[in-house]
Write an enzyme that holds these catalytic residues in place. Structure first.
Site, PDB file in Angstrom:
ATOM      1  N   ARG A   1      48.058 103.526 -21.853  1.00 57.90           N
ATOM      2  CA  ARG A   1      48.689 104.640 -22.570  1.00 57.90           C
ATOM      3  C   ARG A   1      50.111 104.314 -23.008  1.00 57.90           C
ATOM      4  O   ARG A   1      50.791 105.149 -23.601  1.00 57.90           O
ATOM      5  CB  ARG A   1      48.667 105.903 -21.727  1.00 57.90           C
ATOM      6  CG  ARG A   1      49.372 105.758 -20.397  1.00 57.90           C
ATOM      7  CD  ARG A   1      49.414 107.089 -19.694  1.00 57.90           C
ATOM      8  NE  ARG A   1      49.913 106.959 -18.334  1.00 57.90           N
ATOM      9  CZ  ARG A   1      50.306 107.965 -17.593  1.00 57.90           C
ATOM     10  NH1 ARG A   1      50.254 109.181 -18.070  1.00 57.90           N
ATOM     11  NH2 ARG A   1      50.737 107.775 -16.368  1.00 57.90           N
ATOM     12  N   ARG A   2      50.598 103.119 -22.652  1.00 56.15           N
ATOM     13  CA  ARG A   2      51.973 102.737 -23.008  1.00 56.15           C
ATOM     14  C   ARG A   2      52.003 101.225 -23.252  1.00 56.15           C
ATOM     15  O   ARG A   2      51.145 100.488 -22.709  1.00 56.15           O
ATOM     16  CB  ARG A   2      52.934 103.122 -21.883  1.00 56.15           C
ATOM     17  CG  ARG A   2      52.560 102.493 -20.545  1.00 56.15           C
ATOM     18  CD  ARG A   2      53.415 102.987 -19.415  1.00 56.15           C
ATOM     19  NE  ARG A   2      52.915 102.577 -18.117  1.00 56.15           N
ATOM     20  CZ  ARG A   2      53.273 101.482 -17.466  1.00 56.15           C
ATOM     21  NH1 ARG A   2      54.129 100.649 -18.027  1.00 56.15           N
ATOM     22  NH2 ARG A   2      52.780 101.190 -16.287  1.00 56.15           N
TER      23      ARG A   2
ATOM     24  N   LEU B   1      41.502 103.606 -12.810  1.00 61.08           N
ATOM     25  CA  LEU B   1      42.380 104.746 -13.095  1.00 61.08           C
ATOM     26  C   LEU B   1      42.614 105.572 -11.843  1.00 61.08           C
ATOM     27  O   LEU B   1      41.761 105.614 -10.958  1.00 61.08           O
ATOM     28  CB  LEU B   1      41.719 105.657 -14.126  1.00 61.08           C
ATOM     29  CG  LEU B   1      41.719 105.237 -15.583  1.00 61.08           C
ATOM     30  CD1 LEU B   1      40.850 106.205 -16.380  1.00 61.08           C
ATOM     31  CD2 LEU B   1      43.132 105.177 -16.150  1.00 61.08           C
ATOM     32  N   GLY B   2      43.726 106.259 -11.826  1.00 65.79           N
ATOM     33  CA  GLY B   2      43.973 107.180 -10.732  1.00 65.79           C
ATOM     34  C   GLY B   2      45.380 107.716 -10.819  1.00 65.79           C
ATOM     35  O   GLY B   2      46.257 107.111 -11.417  1.00 65.79           O
TER      36      GLY B   2
ATOM     37  N   TYR C   1      41.539 115.801  -3.125  1.00 65.62           N
ATOM     38  CA  TYR C   1      41.481 114.401  -3.562  1.00 65.62           C
ATOM     39  C   TYR C   1      40.109 113.789  -3.260  1.00 65.62           C
ATOM     40  O   TYR C   1      39.450 113.223  -4.150  1.00 65.62           O
ATOM     41  CB  TYR C   1      42.593 113.613  -2.853  1.00 65.62           C
ATOM     42  CG  TYR C   1      42.576 112.121  -3.079  1.00 65.62           C
ATOM     43  CD1 TYR C   1      43.235 111.557  -4.171  1.00 65.62           C
ATOM     44  CD2 TYR C   1      41.923 111.255  -2.196  1.00 65.62           C
ATOM     45  CE1 TYR C   1      43.233 110.176  -4.381  1.00 65.62           C
ATOM     46  CE2 TYR C   1      41.914 109.883  -2.397  1.00 65.62           C
ATOM     47  CZ  TYR C   1      42.568 109.354  -3.478  1.00 65.62           C
ATOM     48  OH  TYR C   1      42.556 107.993  -3.676  1.00 65.62           O
TER      49      TYR C   1
ATOM     50  N   LYS D   1      36.960 112.623  -5.801  1.00 72.99           N
ATOM     51  CA  LYS D   1      36.384 111.276  -5.720  1.00 72.99           C
ATOM     52  C   LYS D   1      34.865 111.378  -5.478  1.00 72.99           C
ATOM     53  O   LYS D   1      34.084 110.634  -6.062  1.00 72.99           O
ATOM     54  CB  LYS D   1      37.035 110.467  -4.591  1.00 72.99           C
ATOM     55  CG  LYS D   1      38.510 110.144  -4.815  1.00 72.99           C
ATOM     56  CD  LYS D   1      38.715 109.289  -6.043  1.00 72.99           C
ATOM     57  CE  LYS D   1      40.113 108.716  -6.120  1.00 72.99           C
ATOM     58  NZ  LYS D   1      40.355 108.054  -7.419  1.00 72.99           N
TER      59      LYS D   1
ATOM     60  N   LEU E   1      45.796 101.459   0.182  1.00 72.01           N
ATOM     61  CA  LEU E   1      46.058 100.227  -0.566  1.00 72.01           C
ATOM     62  C   LEU E   1      47.413  99.652  -0.192  1.00 72.01           C
ATOM     63  O   LEU E   1      48.420 100.367  -0.165  1.00 72.01           O
ATOM     64  CB  LEU E   1      46.038 100.505  -2.067  1.00 72.01           C
ATOM     65  CG  LEU E   1      44.696 100.936  -2.669  1.00 72.01           C
ATOM     66  CD1 LEU E   1      44.873 101.227  -4.159  1.00 72.01           C
ATOM     67  CD2 LEU E   1      43.628  99.882  -2.444  1.00 72.01           C
TER      68      LEU E   1
ATOM     69  N   ARG F   1      56.418 105.424  -3.479  1.00 68.40           N
ATOM     70  CA  ARG F   1      55.634 106.508  -2.890  1.00 68.40           C
ATOM     71  C   ARG F   1      55.909 106.513  -1.395  1.00 68.40           C
ATOM     72  O   ARG F   1      55.380 105.676  -0.660  1.00 68.40           O
ATOM     73  CB  ARG F   1      54.135 106.294  -3.136  1.00 68.40           C
ATOM     74  CG  ARG F   1      53.757 106.341  -4.603  1.00 68.40           C
ATOM     75  CD  ARG F   1      52.253 106.208  -4.758  1.00 68.40           C
ATOM     76  NE  ARG F   1      51.855 106.129  -6.151  1.00 68.40           N
ATOM     77  CZ  ARG F   1      50.634 105.826  -6.565  1.00 68.40           C
ATOM     78  NH1 ARG F   1      49.687 105.565  -5.686  1.00 68.40           N
ATOM     79  NH2 ARG F   1      50.340 105.781  -7.834  1.00 68.40           N
TER      80      ARG F   1
HETATM   81  N1  LIG Z   1      46.894 104.450  -3.124  1.00 67.60           N
HETATM   82  C1  LIG Z   1      45.991 104.274  -2.190  1.00 67.60           C
HETATM   83  O1  LIG Z   1      46.299 103.967  -1.026  1.00 67.60           O
HETATM   84  C2  LIG Z   1      44.529 104.427  -2.541  1.00 67.60           C
HETATM   85  C3  LIG Z   1      43.576 104.368  -1.528  1.00 67.60           C
HETATM   86  C4  LIG Z   1      42.231 104.446  -1.850  1.00 67.60           C
HETATM   87  C5  LIG Z   1      41.833 104.595  -3.165  1.00 67.60           C
HETATM   88  N2  LIG Z   1      42.774 104.673  -4.153  1.00 67.60           N
HETATM   89  C6  LIG Z   1      42.294 104.813  -5.542  1.00 67.60           C
HETATM   90  O2  LIG Z   1      42.311 103.527  -6.147  1.00 67.60           O
HETATM   91  C7  LIG Z   1      42.458 103.663  -7.559  1.00 67.60           C
HETATM   92  C8  LIG Z   1      43.518 102.708  -8.044  1.00 67.60           C
HETATM   93  O3  LIG Z   1      44.703 102.956  -7.314  1.00 67.60           O
HETATM   94  P1  LIG Z   1      46.067 102.230  -7.672  1.00 67.60           P
HETATM   95  O4  LIG Z   1      46.997 102.513  -6.553  1.00 67.60           O
HETATM   96  O5  LIG Z   1      45.803 100.824  -8.104  1.00 67.60           O
HETATM   97  O6  LIG Z   1      46.517 103.097  -8.936  1.00 67.60           O
HETATM   98  P2  LIG Z   1      47.965 103.148  -9.603  1.00 67.60           P
HETATM   99  O7  LIG Z   1      48.773 101.970  -9.240  1.00 67.60           O
HETATM  100  O8  LIG Z   1      48.529 104.502  -9.361  1.00 67.60           O
HETATM  101  O9  LIG Z   1      47.547 103.008 -11.148  1.00 67.60           O
HETATM  102  C9  LIG Z   1      46.791 103.990 -11.756  1.00 67.60           C
HETATM  103  C10 LIG Z   1      46.414 103.605 -13.166  1.00 67.60           C
HETATM  104  O10 LIG Z   1      45.938 104.793 -13.814  1.00 67.60           O
HETATM  105  C11 LIG Z   1      46.716 105.013 -14.991  1.00 67.60           C
HETATM  106  N3  LIG Z   1      46.949 106.426 -15.238  1.00 67.60           N
HETATM  107  C12 LIG Z   1      47.502 107.341 -14.402  1.00 67.60           C
HETATM  108  N4  LIG Z   1      47.590 108.530 -15.011  1.00 67.60           N
HETATM  109  C13 LIG Z   1      47.102 108.363 -16.268  1.00 67.60           C
HETATM  110  C14 LIG Z   1      46.935 109.223 -17.391  1.00 67.60           C
HETATM  111  N5  LIG Z   1      47.288 110.512 -17.344  1.00 67.60           N
HETATM  112  N6  LIG Z   1      46.398 108.717 -18.507  1.00 67.60           N
HETATM  113  C15 LIG Z   1      46.026 107.418 -18.561  1.00 67.60           C
HETATM  114  N7  LIG Z   1      46.159 106.542 -17.541  1.00 67.60           N
HETATM  115  C16 LIG Z   1      46.692 107.011 -16.414  1.00 67.60           C
HETATM  116  C17 LIG Z   1      48.051 104.329 -14.729  1.00 67.60           C
HETATM  117  O11 LIG Z   1      48.685 104.098 -15.964  1.00 67.60           O
HETATM  118  P3  LIG Z   1      50.315 104.088 -16.067  1.00 67.60           P
HETATM  119  O12 LIG Z   1      50.738 102.776 -15.484  1.00 67.60           O
HETATM  120  O13 LIG Z   1      50.560 104.210 -17.519  1.00 67.60           O
HETATM  121  O14 LIG Z   1      50.803 105.268 -15.259  1.00 67.60           O
HETATM  122  C18 LIG Z   1      47.589 103.083 -14.000  1.00 67.60           C
HETATM  123  O15 LIG Z   1      47.126 102.121 -14.902  1.00 67.60           O
HETATM  124  C19 LIG Z   1      42.769 105.131  -7.811  1.00 67.60           C
HETATM  125  O16 LIG Z   1      41.621 105.777  -8.263  1.00 67.60           O
HETATM  126  C20 LIG Z   1      43.168 105.658  -6.434  1.00 67.60           C
HETATM  127  O17 LIG Z   1      42.863 107.028  -6.279  1.00 67.60           O
HETATM  128  C21 LIG Z   1      44.108 104.568  -3.866  1.00 67.60           C
END
Ligand SMILES: NC(=O)c1ccc[n+]([C@@H]2O[C@H](COP(=O)([O-])OP(=O)(O)OC[C@H]3O[C@@H](n4cnc5c(N)ncnc54)[C@H](OP(=O)(O)O)[C@@H]3O)[C@@H](O)[C@H]2O)c1
Length: 225
Positions: free
Chosen positions: A39-40, A75-76, A127, A131, A154, A162
């Site tokens: 998106r950017r 995505l997330g 959340y 999922k 993660l 965060r």
């Molecule tokens: N964090 C954890 O500990 C954890 C644990 C288990 C599962 N997960 C899941 O794993 C997945 C990946 O996690 P991650 O931490 O790698 O994600 P992340 O670093 O937060 O990245 C999320 C991605 O989604 C995009 N995104 C967010 N909002 C958007 C919007 N409104 N429109 C378009 N794109 C958007 C972001 O783009 P931008 O860079 O442009 O924002 C980025 O590319 C997610 O589904 C998350 O729920 C996370």
């Protein structure tokens, strides 16, 4: 499909898992083209990656980009970033489902998505419920080869700070060592491991729906946390 003949599309390429995944797909030699829907604007050093800045609310406008062998969805968002439940649901449910429909219409072989540990349509937590719902809807789309990854916390270096996750990551350094036996599935996992596992699974010939729990993802790839 021979080596270097595959094509891929990645959603969420700028995220923690997404970035690691793009690096892996760019370097593993299986792909001749990888489309990144973002998106950017982003800088990317790869001859095979093509960046497309898109409006995620209008994904159907880019349907021809979905004519690929593998679609990866990383995505997330968080409730904090999204601000409302509706906005959260858009990113974690609506966009992945729309992408999967476009992938199916275009005859994509595989759809691989990062969900989460605890995904459950009946969960008390919003959340985890979302999922669970995204997994359920994907399952009902009859995608020929559907791969759902359910990591725990993660681990990895984020651009965005965060606090909750940072504290949990610090604690997991100690906890991971004592989380053995039945506690093993709850260990934190490196985002790059999840990305590597997705890339490995994308090379398999498995049909149908497959769910990978965090400890299974962990043991799928060779390098240590
Ligand atoms: N964090 C954890 O500990 C954890 C644990 C288990 C599962 N997960 C899941 O794993 C997945 C990946 O996690 P991650 O931490 O790698 O994600 P992340 O670093 O937060 O990245 C999320 C991605 O989604 C995009 N995104 C967010 N909002 C958007 C919007 N409104 N429109 C378009 N794109 C958007 C972001 O783009 P931008 O860079 O442009 O924002 C980025 O590319 C997610 O589904 C998350 O729920 C996370």
């Amino acid at each position: 499909m021979g080596v270097n003949k595959k094509t891929a599309l990645v959603l969420g390429a700028t995220g923690l898992i997404g970035k690691a995944l793009v690096k892996t797909l760019s370097e593993n030699g299986y792909y001749q083209k990888v489309h990144l829907l973002v998106r950017r604007p982003i800088e990317i050093e790869s001859d095979i990656c093509e960046v497309h800045i898109v409006d995620f609310d209008e994904l159907h406008k880019y349907h021809e980009l979905f004519q690929v062998t593998d679609v990866f969805c990383c995505l997330g968002t968080t409730i904090k970033a999204a601000k409302t439940k509706e906005a959260f649901r858009k990113v974690d449910y609506e966009y992945p489902i729309e992408a999967a429909k476009l992938a199916k219409e275009n005859g994509t072989e595989k759809y691989l998505i990062v969900s989460s540990m605890g995904a459950d349509t009946k969960s008390l937590f919003f959340y985890s419920r979302v999922k669970g719902e995204v997994e359920e809807t994907l399952s009902n789309l009859d995608i020929p080869s559907l791969h759902i990854f359910r990591p725990s916390l993660l681990l990895g270096k984020r651009e965005e700070f965060r606090l909750g996750e940072k504290l949990a990551e610090k604690a997991s350094g100690v906890l991971n060592k004592i989380m053995i036996g039945p506690m093993r599935p709850y260990r934190g996992i490196q985002a790059r491991k999840v990305a590597a596992a997705m890339a490995v699974v994308a090379q398999s010939n498995k049909k149908g729906k497959h769910i990978y729990l965090s400890h299974e993802i962990d043991s799928m790839v060779g390098f240590s946390v």
